[in-house]
Scaffold this active site. Structure first.
Site, PDB file in Angstrom:
ATOM      1  N   TYR A 182     -71.928  -5.238  25.614  1.00 11.62           N
ATOM      2  CA  TYR A 182     -72.230  -4.103  26.511  1.00 11.62           C
ATOM      3  C   TYR A 182     -72.744  -2.898  25.740  1.00 11.62           C
ATOM      4  O   TYR A 182     -73.160  -1.909  26.331  1.00 11.62           O
ATOM      5  CB  TYR A 182     -71.009  -3.726  27.357  1.00 11.62           C
ATOM      6  CG  TYR A 182     -69.812  -3.268  26.557  1.00 11.62           C
ATOM      7  CD1 TYR A 182     -68.841  -4.185  26.152  1.00 11.62           C
ATOM      8  CD2 TYR A 182     -69.656  -1.940  26.172  1.00 11.62           C
ATOM      9  CE1 TYR A 182     -67.748  -3.785  25.397  1.00 11.62           C
ATOM     10  CE2 TYR A 182     -68.567  -1.526  25.423  1.00 11.62           C
ATOM     11  CZ  TYR A 182     -67.617  -2.454  25.041  1.00 11.62           C
ATOM     12  OH  TYR A 182     -66.543  -2.052  24.279  1.00 11.62           O
ATOM     13  N   ASP A 209     -60.330 -11.673  30.280  1.00 10.56           N
ATOM     14  CA  ASP A 209     -61.781 -11.849  30.124  1.00 10.56           C
ATOM     15  C   ASP A 209     -62.319 -12.750  31.242  1.00 10.56           C
ATOM     16  O   ASP A 209     -63.435 -12.571  31.719  1.00 10.56           O
ATOM     17  CB  ASP A 209     -62.118 -12.475  28.762  1.00 10.56           C
ATOM     18  CG  ASP A 209     -62.036 -11.464  27.624  1.00 10.56           C
ATOM     19  OD1 ASP A 209     -62.128 -10.243  27.888  1.00 10.56           O
ATOM     20  OD2 ASP A 209     -61.876 -11.887  26.463  1.00 10.56           O
ATOM     21  N   SER A 240     -62.570   0.632  24.561  1.00 10.80           N
ATOM     22  CA  SER A 240     -61.343   0.474  25.363  1.00 10.80           C
ATOM     23  C   SER A 240     -60.504   1.752  25.393  1.00 10.80           C
ATOM     24  O   SER A 240     -60.008   2.125  26.467  1.00 10.80           O
ATOM     25  CB  SER A 240     -60.509  -0.702  24.852  1.00 10.80           C
ATOM     26  OG  SER A 240     -61.166  -1.898  25.149  1.00 10.80           O
ATOM     27  N   SER A 264     -64.881  -0.131  19.559  1.00 17.33           N
ATOM     28  CA  SER A 264     -64.331  -0.416  20.890  1.00 17.33           C
ATOM     29  C   SER A 264     -64.353   0.804  21.815  1.00 17.33           C
ATOM     30  O   SER A 264     -63.953   1.903  21.430  1.00 17.33           O
ATOM     31  CB  SER A 264     -62.886  -0.905  20.746  1.00 17.33           C
ATOM     32  OG  SER A 264     -62.305  -1.038  22.033  1.00 17.33           O
ATOM     33  N   ASN A 297     -73.750 -23.270  18.429  1.00 19.68           N
ATOM     34  CA  ASN A 297     -73.049 -22.349  17.529  1.00 19.68           C
ATOM     35  C   ASN A 297     -73.543 -22.492  16.092  1.00 19.68           C
ATOM     36  O   ASN A 297     -73.972 -23.556  15.671  1.00 19.68           O
ATOM     37  CB  ASN A 297     -71.535 -22.636  17.579  1.00 19.68           C
ATOM     38  CG  ASN A 297     -70.722 -21.492  17.019  1.00 19.68           C
ATOM     39  OD1 ASN A 297     -70.978 -20.321  17.321  1.00 19.68           O
ATOM     40  ND2 ASN A 297     -69.730 -21.798  16.198  1.00 19.68           N
ATOM     41  N   LYS A 314     -57.927 -13.039  18.972  1.00 16.90           N
ATOM     42  CA  LYS A 314     -57.615 -13.556  20.310  1.00 16.90           C
ATOM     43  C   LYS A 314     -56.964 -14.942  20.277  1.00 16.90           C
ATOM     44  O   LYS A 314     -56.173 -15.283  21.154  1.00 16.90           O
ATOM     45  CB  LYS A 314     -58.882 -13.603  21.170  1.00 16.90           C
ATOM     46  CG  LYS A 314     -59.332 -12.232  21.627  1.00 16.90           C
ATOM     47  CD  LYS A 314     -60.517 -12.302  22.569  1.00 16.90           C
ATOM     48  CE  LYS A 314     -60.923 -10.898  22.967  1.00 16.90           C
ATOM     49  NZ  LYS A 314     -62.078 -10.864  23.869  1.00 16.90           N
TER      50      LYS A 314
HETATM   51  P1  NAP Z   1     -65.289 -14.372  17.885  1.00 22.85           P
HETATM   52  O1  NAP Z   1     -64.145 -15.162  18.421  1.00 22.85           O
HETATM   53  O2  NAP Z   1     -65.139 -13.716  16.564  1.00 22.85           O
HETATM   54  O3  NAP Z   1     -66.585 -15.337  17.860  1.00 22.85           O
HETATM   55  C1  NAP Z   1     -67.794 -14.859  17.336  1.00 22.85           C
HETATM   56  C2  NAP Z   1     -68.910 -15.871  17.598  1.00 22.85           C
HETATM   57  O4  NAP Z   1     -70.128 -15.276  17.144  1.00 22.85           O
HETATM   58  C3  NAP Z   1     -68.761 -17.188  16.857  1.00 22.85           C
HETATM   59  O5  NAP Z   1     -69.315 -18.209  17.638  1.00 22.85           O
HETATM   60  C4  NAP Z   1     -69.615 -16.942  15.583  1.00 22.85           C
HETATM   61  O6  NAP Z   1     -70.134 -18.131  15.019  1.00 22.85           O
HETATM   62  C5  NAP Z   1     -70.749 -16.140  16.176  1.00 22.85           C
HETATM   63  N1  NAP Z   1     -71.418 -15.283  15.185  1.00 22.85           N
HETATM   64  C6  NAP Z   1     -70.980 -14.108  14.664  1.00 22.85           C
HETATM   65  N2  NAP Z   1     -71.904 -13.598  13.816  1.00 22.85           N
HETATM   66  C7  NAP Z   1     -72.934 -14.477  13.785  1.00 22.85           C
HETATM   67  C8  NAP Z   1     -74.180 -14.513  13.099  1.00 22.85           C
HETATM   68  N3  NAP Z   1     -74.545 -13.530  12.267  1.00 22.85           N
HETATM   69  N4  NAP Z   1     -75.005 -15.547  13.321  1.00 22.85           N
HETATM   70  C9  NAP Z   1     -74.659 -16.540  14.174  1.00 22.85           C
HETATM   71  N5  NAP Z   1     -73.489 -16.570  14.857  1.00 22.85           N
HETATM   72  C10 NAP Z   1     -72.636 -15.552  14.670  1.00 22.85           C
HETATM   73  O7  NAP Z   1     -65.707 -13.211  18.909  1.00 22.85           O
HETATM   74  P2  NAP Z   1     -65.498 -13.163  20.502  1.00 22.85           P
HETATM   75  O8  NAP Z   1     -64.213 -12.517  20.804  1.00 22.85           O
HETATM   76  O9  NAP Z   1     -65.797 -14.510  21.053  1.00 22.85           O
HETATM   77  O10 NAP Z   1     -66.662 -12.124  20.909  1.00 22.85           O
HETATM   78  C11 NAP Z   1     -68.020 -12.524  20.933  1.00 22.85           C
HETATM   79  C12 NAP Z   1     -68.875 -11.413  21.551  1.00 22.85           C
HETATM   80  O11 NAP Z   1     -68.490 -11.212  22.908  1.00 22.85           O
HETATM   81  C13 NAP Z   1     -68.702 -10.054  20.858  1.00 22.85           C
HETATM   82  O12 NAP Z   1     -69.964  -9.419  20.811  1.00 22.85           O
HETATM   83  C14 NAP Z   1     -67.764  -9.313  21.783  1.00 22.85           C
HETATM   84  O13 NAP Z   1     -67.942  -7.907  21.722  1.00 22.85           O
HETATM   85  C15 NAP Z   1     -68.231  -9.837  23.138  1.00 22.85           C
HETATM   86  N6  NAP Z   1     -67.177  -9.719  24.166  1.00 22.85           N
HETATM   87  C16 NAP Z   1     -67.411  -8.891  25.214  1.00 22.85           C
HETATM   88  C17 NAP Z   1     -66.452  -8.756  26.193  1.00 22.85           C
HETATM   89  C18 NAP Z   1     -66.702  -7.844  27.373  1.00 22.85           C
HETATM   90  O14 NAP Z   1     -65.746  -7.443  28.029  1.00 22.85           O
HETATM   91  N7  NAP Z   1     -67.937  -7.529  27.701  1.00 22.85           N
HETATM   92  C19 NAP Z   1     -65.240  -9.454  26.117  1.00 22.85           C
HETATM   93  C20 NAP Z   1     -65.054 -10.319  25.040  1.00 22.85           C
HETATM   94  C21 NAP Z   1     -66.028 -10.438  24.059  1.00 22.85           C
HETATM   95  P3  NAP Z   1     -69.283 -18.984  13.932  1.00 22.85           P
HETATM   96  O15 NAP Z   1     -68.335 -19.830  14.719  1.00 22.85           O
HETATM   97  O16 NAP Z   1     -70.309 -19.767  13.210  1.00 22.85           O
HETATM   98  O17 NAP Z   1     -68.577 -17.969  13.063  1.00 22.85           O
END
Ligand code: NAP
Length: 286
Positions: free
Chosen positions: A230, A105, A20, A18, A154, A69
């Site tokens: 990012y 977000d 942050s 992170s 997904n 979250k």
């Molecule tokens: P999350 O709740 O843990 O969800 C992760 C998602 O990724 C799920 O849909 C999961 O699928 C999928 N996934 C993970 N590994 C995978 C793989 N190897 N193959 C296929 N699918 C996979 O995470 P989140 O909080 O939504 O975050 C998701 C992304 O957004 C992260 O990269 C995070 O850093 C980014 N993000 C960025 C910001 C920003 O400010 N720029 C803010 C929030 C999040 P399943 O359901 O099948 O497990």
């Protein structure tokens, strides 16, 4: 004697990726605020104790990142309207022992997509992922951009299907269809979408060599392609989209905007957003 600092931070697991702490501690320094922001790596089994600890220690607030979250909601007293509808919280404010949940977000996602509103309205869009980030993207799309249809793609198809039902009930939007993430099977879906969003962690370290699709025909020049990641600034997903002429947007502006909104909720002050954006860009380009 130094005056004691106000403590804020972030909880997640893992947390060492992170940026942050870097963002907020620099912003506090620039704004002349006597705050410190610390990362806390928490195991799922300790989440309840961590929330109690936050109240007991009088910590002003936390960011919440993956995988908490959605889970953190069980321990909060009050929610913003967005957080309640989305079912995911990324910012907590401790007001005299009462924990309030917010979702900033959505502010970040809105900041990224707002300049392209006309390209999204009444068009088909595809969101890859079904976690907390995807929920915030889908909420913002329905509330602010009125797409004709949303495909949710997904790895675990059941999770995409549950979001289809969730948003039909919460936002009375029933133009969502769920698909399994099988790259050769989704080329047509992606190719016919005006906007494609990667809201998975595919492309983030340690999986920076991966991409939700490696098939160039997924993209074309009249598309917007937004990756929430990012770091790296340009994932393989965005590189491929750009090579096909699409507009490629990374998650840095979202990251700074969501952080600025959290900063404001904790301190009542504005984050120096432009300076922070430049500083992060420099750091991530190293
Ligand atoms: P999350 O709740 O843990 O969800 C992760 C998602 O990724 C799920 O849909 C999961 O699928 C999928 N996934 C993970 N590994 C995978 C793989 N190897 N193959 C296929 N699918 C996979 O995470 P989140 O909080 O939504 O975050 C998701 C992304 O957004 C992260 O990269 C995070 O850093 C980014 N993000 C960025 C910001 C920003 O400010 N720029 C803010 C929030 C999040 P399943 O359901 O099948 O497990």
């Amino acid at each position: 004697m130094e005056q004691s600092k106000t403590l804020v931070g972030v909880i997640g697991h893992p947390i060492k990726h992170s940026y942050s702490p870097f963002m907020h501690n620099n912003a506090f320094r620039m704004a002349g605020l006597n705050y410190v922001y610390l990362p806390f790596d928490i195991f799922s089994s300790n989440l309840e104790d961590a929330m109690k600890g936050m109240v007991a220690l009088g910590i002003k607030g936390f960011n919440v990142t993956l995988p908490f979250k959605e889970k953190v909601i069980d321990y909060l007293n009050v929610f913003s309207e967005e957080a309640a509808v989305i079912g995911a919280v990324n910012t907590i404010v401790n007001e005299d022992g009462e924990l309030k949940g917010f979702n900033t977000d959505v502010n970040g996602i809105y900041a990224i997509l707002e300049p392209y509103k006309e390209k999204i309205e009444n068009r088909t869009v595809s969101v890859i992922g079904a976690g907390g980030g995807a929920r915030s993207v889908i909420f913002t799309l329905i509330r602010n951009f009125k797409p004709r249809k949303i495909n949710i793609i997904n790895r675990t198809k059941e999770k995409a299907e549950s979001l289809d039902e969730y948003f039909a009930a919460k936002m009375l939007y029933d133009e969502i269809e769920a698909f399994e993430l099988v790259p050769p099977d989704i080329v047509e879906l992606l190719n016919t979408s005006a906007l494609i969003v990667n809201a998975t962690s595919i492309g983030m370290p340690p999986d920076e060599d991966d991409s939700p699709t490696t098939i160039a025909d997924s993209f074309h020049k009249d598309q917007l392609v937004f990756d929430l990641i990012y770091n790296p600034l340009k994932t393989n997903f965005l590189k491929l989209a750009e090579s096909q002429g699409a507009i490629a947007l990374n998650g840095l502006k979202m990251f700074v905007r969501q952080g600025a909104k959290s900063f404001e909720l904790w301190t009542g002050e504005q984050m120096p957003e432009e300076e922070i954006y430049k500083l992060l860009l420099e750091e991530l380009q190293k």
